[in-house]
Write a protein that holds these residues in place. Structure first.
Motif, PDB file in Angstrom:
ATOM      1  N   LEU A   1       0.853  -1.185   0.000  1.00 46.24           N
ATOM      2  CA  LEU A   1       0.000   0.000   0.000  1.00 46.24           C
ATOM      3  C   LEU A   1       0.890   1.237   0.000  1.00 46.24           C
ATOM      4  O   LEU A   1       1.794   1.360   0.841  1.00 46.24           O
ATOM      5  CB  LEU A   1      -0.904  -0.006   1.234  1.00 46.24           C
ATOM      6  CG  LEU A   1      -2.150   0.884   1.207  1.00 46.24           C
ATOM      7  CD1 LEU A   1      -3.170   0.340   0.214  1.00 46.24           C
ATOM      8  CD2 LEU A   1      -2.779   0.951   2.598  1.00 46.24           C
ATOM      9  N   VAL A   2       0.658   2.151  -0.954  1.00 44.58           N
ATOM     10  CA  VAL A   2       1.489   3.352  -1.079  1.00 44.58           C
ATOM     11  C   VAL A   2       0.603   4.594  -1.027  1.00 44.58           C
ATOM     12  O   VAL A   2      -0.022   4.952  -2.029  1.00 44.58           O
ATOM     13  CB  VAL A   2       2.299   3.342  -2.388  1.00 44.58           C
ATOM     14  CG1 VAL A   2       3.267   4.520  -2.401  1.00 44.58           C
ATOM     15  CG2 VAL A   2       3.062   2.034  -2.547  1.00 44.58           C
TER      16      VAL A   2
ATOM     17  N   GLU B   1       6.470  10.148  -4.167  1.00 48.05           N
ATOM     18  CA  GLU B   1       6.919   9.668  -5.472  1.00 48.05           C
ATOM     19  C   GLU B   1       8.080   8.681  -5.298  1.00 48.05           C
ATOM     20  O   GLU B   1       8.176   7.679  -6.004  1.00 48.05           O
ATOM     21  CB  GLU B   1       7.339  10.849  -6.340  1.00 48.05           C
ATOM     22  CG  GLU B   1       7.529  10.509  -7.803  1.00 48.05           C
ATOM     23  CD  GLU B   1       7.776  11.732  -8.663  1.00 48.05           C
ATOM     24  OE1 GLU B   1       8.049  11.565  -9.861  1.00 48.05           O
ATOM     25  OE2 GLU B   1       7.715  12.857  -8.123  1.00 48.05           O
ATOM     26  N   ILE B   2       8.941   8.967  -4.328  1.00 55.25           N
ATOM     27  CA  ILE B   2      10.033   8.046  -4.007  1.00 55.25           C
ATOM     28  C   ILE B   2       9.468   6.724  -3.498  1.00 55.25           C
ATOM     29  O   ILE B   2       9.978   5.643  -3.833  1.00 55.25           O
ATOM     30  CB  ILE B   2      10.974   8.684  -2.963  1.00 55.25           C
ATOM     31  CG1 ILE B   2      11.689   9.884  -3.573  1.00 55.25           C
ATOM     32  CG2 ILE B   2      11.971   7.671  -2.421  1.00 55.25           C
ATOM     33  CD1 ILE B   2      12.453  10.728  -2.566  1.00 55.25           C
ATOM     34  N   ALA B   3       8.405   6.793  -2.694  1.00 59.39           N
ATOM     35  CA  ALA B   3       7.783   5.582  -2.175  1.00 59.39           C
ATOM     36  C   ALA B   3       7.191   4.735  -3.295  1.00 59.39           C
ATOM     37  O   ALA B   3       7.324   3.500  -3.307  1.00 59.39           O
ATOM     38  CB  ALA B   3       6.702   5.944  -1.152  1.00 59.39           C
ATOM     39  N   VAL B   4       6.522   5.383  -4.255  1.00 60.04           N
ATOM     40  CA  VAL B   4       5.959   4.650  -5.391  1.00 60.04           C
ATOM     41  C   VAL B   4       7.066   3.986  -6.201  1.00 60.04           C
ATOM     42  O   VAL B   4       6.972   2.819  -6.594  1.00 60.04           O
ATOM     43  CB  VAL B   4       5.122   5.593  -6.288  1.00 60.04           C
ATOM     44  CG1 VAL B   4       4.597   4.839  -7.502  1.00 60.04           C
ATOM     45  CG2 VAL B   4       3.945   6.180  -5.504  1.00 60.04           C
ATOM     46  N   GLU B   5       8.137   4.735  -6.443  1.00 58.43           N
ATOM     47  CA  GLU B   5       9.265   4.192  -7.201  1.00 58.43           C
ATOM     48  C   GLU B   5       9.855   2.966  -6.504  1.00 58.43           C
ATOM     49  O   GLU B   5      10.162   1.958  -7.164  1.00 58.43           O
ATOM     50  CB  GLU B   5      10.337   5.273  -7.371  1.00 58.43           C
ATOM     51  CG  GLU B   5      11.640   4.797  -7.992  1.00 58.43           C
ATOM     52  CD  GLU B   5      11.505   4.340  -9.426  1.00 58.43           C
ATOM     53  OE1 GLU B   5      12.327   3.504  -9.867  1.00 58.43           O
ATOM     54  OE2 GLU B   5      10.564   4.799 -10.116  1.00 58.43           O
ATOM     55  N   GLU B   6      10.003   3.028  -5.185  1.00 55.25           N
ATOM     56  CA  GLU B   6      10.579   1.885  -4.460  1.00 55.25           C
ATOM     57  C   GLU B   6       9.646   0.676  -4.530  1.00 55.25           C
ATOM     58  O   GLU B   6      10.109  -0.459  -4.684  1.00 55.25           O
ATOM     59  CB  GLU B   6      10.838   2.271  -3.000  1.00 55.25           C
ATOM     60  CG  GLU B   6      11.619   1.238  -2.218  1.00 55.25           C
ATOM     61  CD  GLU B   6      13.030   1.031  -2.752  1.00 55.25           C
ATOM     62  OE1 GLU B   6      13.625  -0.033  -2.474  1.00 55.25           O
ATOM     63  OE2 GLU B   6      13.547   1.939  -3.458  1.00 55.25           O
ATOM     64  N   ALA B   7       8.340   0.910  -4.436  1.00 57.18           N
ATOM     65  CA  ALA B   7       7.391  -0.196  -4.559  1.00 57.18           C
ATOM     66  C   ALA B   7       7.484  -0.840  -5.940  1.00 57.18           C
ATOM     67  O   ALA B   7       7.440  -2.072  -6.065  1.00 57.18           O
ATOM     68  CB  ALA B   7       5.969   0.306  -4.293  1.00 57.18           C
ATOM     69  N   VAL B   8       7.618  -0.029  -6.977  1.00 54.24           N
ATOM     70  CA  VAL B   8       7.735  -0.563  -8.336  1.00 54.24           C
ATOM     71  C   VAL B   8       9.019  -1.378  -8.476  1.00 54.24           C
ATOM     72  O   VAL B   8       9.038  -2.451  -9.092  1.00 54.24           O
ATOM     73  CB  VAL B   8       7.691   0.575  -9.372  1.00 54.24           C
ATOM     74  CG1 VAL B   8       7.982   0.048 -10.773  1.00 54.24           C
ATOM     75  CG2 VAL B   8       6.325   1.269  -9.338  1.00 54.24           C
TER      76      VAL B   8
ATOM     77  N   ALA C   1      -2.051   2.253  -4.837  1.00 54.36           N
ATOM     78  CA  ALA C   1      -1.841   3.659  -4.487  1.00 54.36           C
ATOM     79  C   ALA C   1      -3.093   4.193  -3.811  1.00 54.36           C
ATOM     80  O   ALA C   1      -4.215   3.876  -4.218  1.00 54.36           O
ATOM     81  CB  ALA C   1      -1.514   4.482  -5.723  1.00 54.36           C
ATOM     82  N   VAL C   2      -2.897   4.999  -2.774  1.00 51.10           N
ATOM     83  CA  VAL C   2      -4.018   5.539  -2.000  1.00 51.10           C
ATOM     84  C   VAL C   2      -3.834   7.037  -1.828  1.00 51.10           C
ATOM     85  O   VAL C   2      -2.720   7.506  -1.586  1.00 51.10           O
ATOM     86  CB  VAL C   2      -4.108   4.878  -0.607  1.00 51.10           C
ATOM     87  CG1 VAL C   2      -5.249   5.482   0.198  1.00 51.10           C
ATOM     88  CG2 VAL C   2      -4.276   3.385  -0.720  1.00 51.10           C
ATOM     89  N   SER C   3      -4.920   7.784  -1.958  1.00 53.11           N
ATOM     90  CA  SER C   3      -4.878   9.206  -1.684  1.00 53.11           C
ATOM     91  C   SER C   3      -6.157   9.622  -0.970  1.00 53.11           C
ATOM     92  O   SER C   3      -7.219   9.021  -1.184  1.00 53.11           O
ATOM     93  CB  SER C   3      -4.708  10.021  -2.976  1.00 53.11           C
ATOM     94  OG  SER C   3      -4.428  11.379  -2.679  1.00 53.11           O
TER      95      SER C   3
END
Length: 262
Positions: free
Chosen positions: A4-5, A40-47, A60-62
């Motif tokens: 979850l990001v 954005e760094i968190a999304v990149e690390e998850a990918v 992704a959650v907002s």
């Protein structure tokens, strides 16, 4: 394993923010908005973790207004598989966001939650820690390196005395530091693919969460303008000119502000 990001929609970091004339907050009318750089760094690390084959799905959650869908589409263009928007027009403080994320953690049961250590608009640095407390999960903040296995995550992080390495059992909460990675550029084909990916919308009431604010902002002010520097000459010719910056408290002196003089 699911990851979850959470991502936040903020004023773009290249934009010079302006305070409203009545001092109630920052003026965001007709201002470019984008994803919080730490998220954005968190999304990149998850990918990257998914590319290594250690996770199977990125969610992704907002939380916020309808326009947060644009931020979620960006996250899906980077590589998230689907997205969830908790839609509300109310002011969201860190505790309210942490409660909403806690409800989604209970619903989705992710093996890892990875999010930015703070947002560039309020700089609170609270949501990740609050989420860990509410969900009773282990946490590692300011991660500069993440290694994930089937049942644990190892996180390297910098501290005042140097660095330390933590090993957490899953599920766990990790917040990201800029040293972790450099996010990739979003390509046009991936932007088009993101438009077709699943995006679910909920209201806070659907998750059984009360988002009443507990803090009140009294006034927002711009920082005072800096005074101009003064270029002075030393008494001795053996030394180059000295650049003096007069501040409120004491002068700050630099001998070579523009490089060495001939």
């Amino acid at each position: 394993m699911k990851v979850l990001v959470p991502v936040k929609r903020v004023v773009d970091y290249n934009v010079k923010v302006r305070v409203k004339s009545d001092g109630t907050g920052v003026d965001i009318a007709n201002v470019k908005m984008s994803m919080n750089p730490f998220d954005e760094i968190a999304v990149e690390e998850a990918v990257r973790l998914k590319e290594k084959g250690v996770i199977t799905e990125i969610i992704a959650v907002s939380c916020g207004v309808t326009q947060c869908q644009e931020t979620l589409r960006t996250a899906m263009a980077i590589g998230a598989d689907r997205a969830i928007l908790v839609e509300t027009d109310a002011e969201l403080q860190p505790l309210a966001v942490a409660k909403l994320l806690k409800a989604l953690v209970d619903k989705e049961q992710p093996g890892l939650v990875i999010l930015g250590k703070q947002a560039i608009d309020d700089d609170c640095n609270q949501t990740g820690q609050m989420l860990a407390a509410l969900a009773d999960l282990p946490q590692a903040t300011f991660a500069s390196k993440v290694e994930l296995t089937a049942d644990s995550v190892t996180v390297a992080r910098e501290v005042d005395g140097g660095s330390e390495t933590l090993k957490l059992s899953l599920p766990a909460i990790v917040t990201t530091d800029p040293r972790l990675n450099e996010p990739r550029y979003v390509t046009l084909p991936n932007i088009m693919k993101a438009k077709k990916k699943q995006l679910d919308t909920f209201k806070p009431a659907d998750l059984g969460v009360e988002i009443k604010p507990h803090l009140k902002t009294l006034k927002v002010m711009e920082p005072p303008k800096r005074s101009a520097g003064i270029l002075t000459r030393n008494a001795s010719r053996r030394f180059p000119p000295t650049f003096v910056v007069q501040t409120k408290y004491r002068p700050v002196t630099s001998r070579f502000p523009f490089g060495r003089f001939a």
